[in-house]
Scaffold this active site. Structure first.
Site, PDB file in Angstrom:
ATOM      1  N   ASP A   1       0.824  -1.230   0.000  1.00  0.00           N
ATOM      2  CA  ASP A   1       0.000   0.000   0.000  1.00  0.00           C
ATOM      3  C   ASP A   1       0.850   1.269   0.000  1.00  0.00           C
ATOM      4  O   ASP A   1       0.446   2.293   0.532  1.00  0.00           O
ATOM      5  CB  ASP A   1      -0.953   0.039   1.218  1.00  0.00           C
ATOM      6  CG  ASP A   1      -1.728  -1.254   1.394  1.00  0.00           C
ATOM      7  OD1 ASP A   1      -2.406  -1.649   0.431  1.00  0.00           O
ATOM      8  OD2 ASP A   1      -1.635  -1.874   2.459  1.00  0.00           O
TER       9      ASP A   1
ATOM     10  N   HIS B   1      -4.086  -1.537  -7.100  1.00  0.00           N
ATOM     11  CA  HIS B   1      -3.224  -0.401  -7.420  1.00  0.00           C
ATOM     12  C   HIS B   1      -4.129   0.728  -7.904  1.00  0.00           C
ATOM     13  O   HIS B   1      -4.820   0.587  -8.909  1.00  0.00           O
ATOM     14  CB  HIS B   1      -2.196  -0.794  -8.490  1.00  0.00           C
ATOM     15  CG  HIS B   1      -1.189  -1.781  -7.993  1.00  0.00           C
ATOM     16  ND1 HIS B   1      -0.129  -2.226  -8.746  1.00  0.00           N
ATOM     17  CD2 HIS B   1      -1.071  -2.402  -6.797  1.00  0.00           C
ATOM     18  CE1 HIS B   1       0.592  -3.079  -8.027  1.00  0.00           C
ATOM     19  NE2 HIS B   1       0.023  -3.200  -6.847  1.00  0.00           N
TER      20      HIS B   1
END
Length: 434
Positions: A16, A44
């Site tokens: 992340d 993403h």
């Protein structure tokens, strides 16, 4: 002709970190973007011109409409998730997605029995949950190593699959029914999925390794896109609270089918603070209003799972381990703007150990990390906004001092600073393709 320079982008923390935005930004200069490990367990997020796109399996270069994108052998592919993502991109007006996407014939497939076992196991673990996303990633990698995987190439001959499938389901259904009191998976249901996806996926199946090597010889720049983060690596992460694949830069070679000499520059994506999703040790985790503020300003919720992320101070000792195991050439610091307004900033520079000793690098394995107490250096924060700043000189003095100290403690240069989600909100100190 001189060989082109190729760049590997990896997450240098627990995932992340903002890899998608940076891959999308670097893709401007690439002749191909390659996913080399992981599955559809992490999203993403890309923001272009204010428009948000979440990709899970398809490389983040797909929004560049003349760019070829590749899914290498190291990726486990859910055919249904892949086609769902393609349909989303088509609906959003992205051109020729299926014509530009190439899938290695050797990719293991994620099928309904993987998902059933993944979810049944996690439900049975009770308090010992690993924090799996329940999408079948782990069981699919198990099948690969146990040499019973159904692979992308098998979709070219679905009529030959039934016998193989019966043997696989015998193995899975024993576990589902007798270990986990779960419903068995029927062969007809799996074959229905395979028959539904085979016709669409078959034309995308390509010798990815060969095409990438040809592109490299022709002087085209390649971009290798990692998923998850180095501290979730199956070998070097906080085991067993890790993912099922190698998330390191070195995995790009095996997972894409290229020689290691083709990997010229490793860009480590690093958040200006630290986050972690799910279970597992996290030495710098914050449980106060500072941590809550980072989570709120940083929108720290998983793009695929919606799970809240745990937030903490920047952990330079953990990053040192990541730099070591990846050979990071330069760092991209993301979400610097989330630190705006934090009055006093702590940087973890090492840990106190239970025996009274100290270390300046993250130990290997979960048990060792669990006992680490962070040693902090304190720096003054800044009140000014860094959001959307596009030049290093325009950053507040204390923000520049923070970046400088990160470089000094970690031993790697800052190449890029991201000050917002849009691809334009980026400060470049050294271009990885230069």
């Amino acid at each position: 002709m001189a060989m082109a320079k190729n760049v590997v982008v990896i997450g240098a923390q627990w995932g992340d970190e903002g890899k998608g935005k940076i891959v999308d930004w670097l893709a401007e200069e690439a002749g191909g973007v390659v996913r080399f490990q992981g599955g559809h367990n992490a999203g993403h997020t890309l923001v272009v011109g204010g428009k948000k796109t979440i990709l899970r399996l398809i490389p983040s270069g797909i929004l560049h409409e003349s760019l070829d994108c590749f899914i290498g052998s190291g990726v486990v592919v859910s055919p249904e998730a892949l086609l769902g993502e393609i349909d989303e991109l088509n609906a959003a007006g992205v051109k020729n997605v299926e014509g530009r996407l190439k899938i290695a014939p050797t990719c293991p497939l994620i099928l309904p029995y993987h998902i059933a076992l993944d979810q049944a196991r996690e439900a049975s673990r009770g308090k010992g949950k690993i924090g799996t996303t329940g999408r079948g990633i782990g069981p699919a990698y198990e099948d690969k190593v146990a040499r019973r995987a159904i692979r992308a190439a098998d979709l070219l001959h679905p009529e030959k699959l039934r016998e193989k499938l019966d043997a696989i389901l015998a193995y899975y259904n024993v576990q589902l029914q007798h270990l986990h009191n779960a419903e068995p998976v029927k062969a007809e249901d799996v074959m229905a999925v395979i028959e539904k996806v085979a016709l669409r996926i078959a034309p995308m199946i390509t010798d990815v390794s060969r095409v990438l090597n040809e592109k490299n010889k022709n002087g085209e720049k390649l971009l290798f896109e990692g998923a998850q983060g180095a501290l979730l690596d199956i070998d070097y992460g906080t085991y067993p609270f890790v993912t099922s694949s190698n998330c390191l830069a070195g995995a790009a070679s095996a997972g894409a089918g290229v020689g290691p000499q083709m990997l010229d520059y490793v860009l480590g994506i690093v958040k200006a603070y630290t986050t972690r999703v799910g279970s597992g040790p996290f030495p710098t985790e914050l449980f106060d209003e500072v941590g809550a503020g980072l989570a709120e300003r940083g929108h720290e919720f998983g793009s695929v799972t919606g799970r809240a992320r745990r937030c903490g101070w920047f952990d330079a000792a953990a990053l040192k381990r990541s730099i070591q195991i990846n050979g990071i050439s330069g760092m991209c610091i993301t979400k610097l703007d989330v630190m705006d307004g934090v009055e006093t900033i702590n940087i973890c520079v090492g840990y106190e150990l239970p025996d009274g000793g100290k270390t300046d690098i993250l130990p290997c394995g979960s048990d060792a990390v669990e006992t680490c107490k962070p040693i902090y250096e304190t720096m003054p924060g800044w009140r000014e906004s860094t959001f959307g700043v596009k030049s290093y000189d325009a950053l507040p003095a204390n923000a520049k001092a923070y970046l400088k100290r990160i470089e000094e403690v970690c031993g790697a240069p800052v190449a890029i600073v991201s000050t917002g989600p849009d691809r334009e909100e980026t400060i470049v100190l050294h271009h990885p393709f230069a």
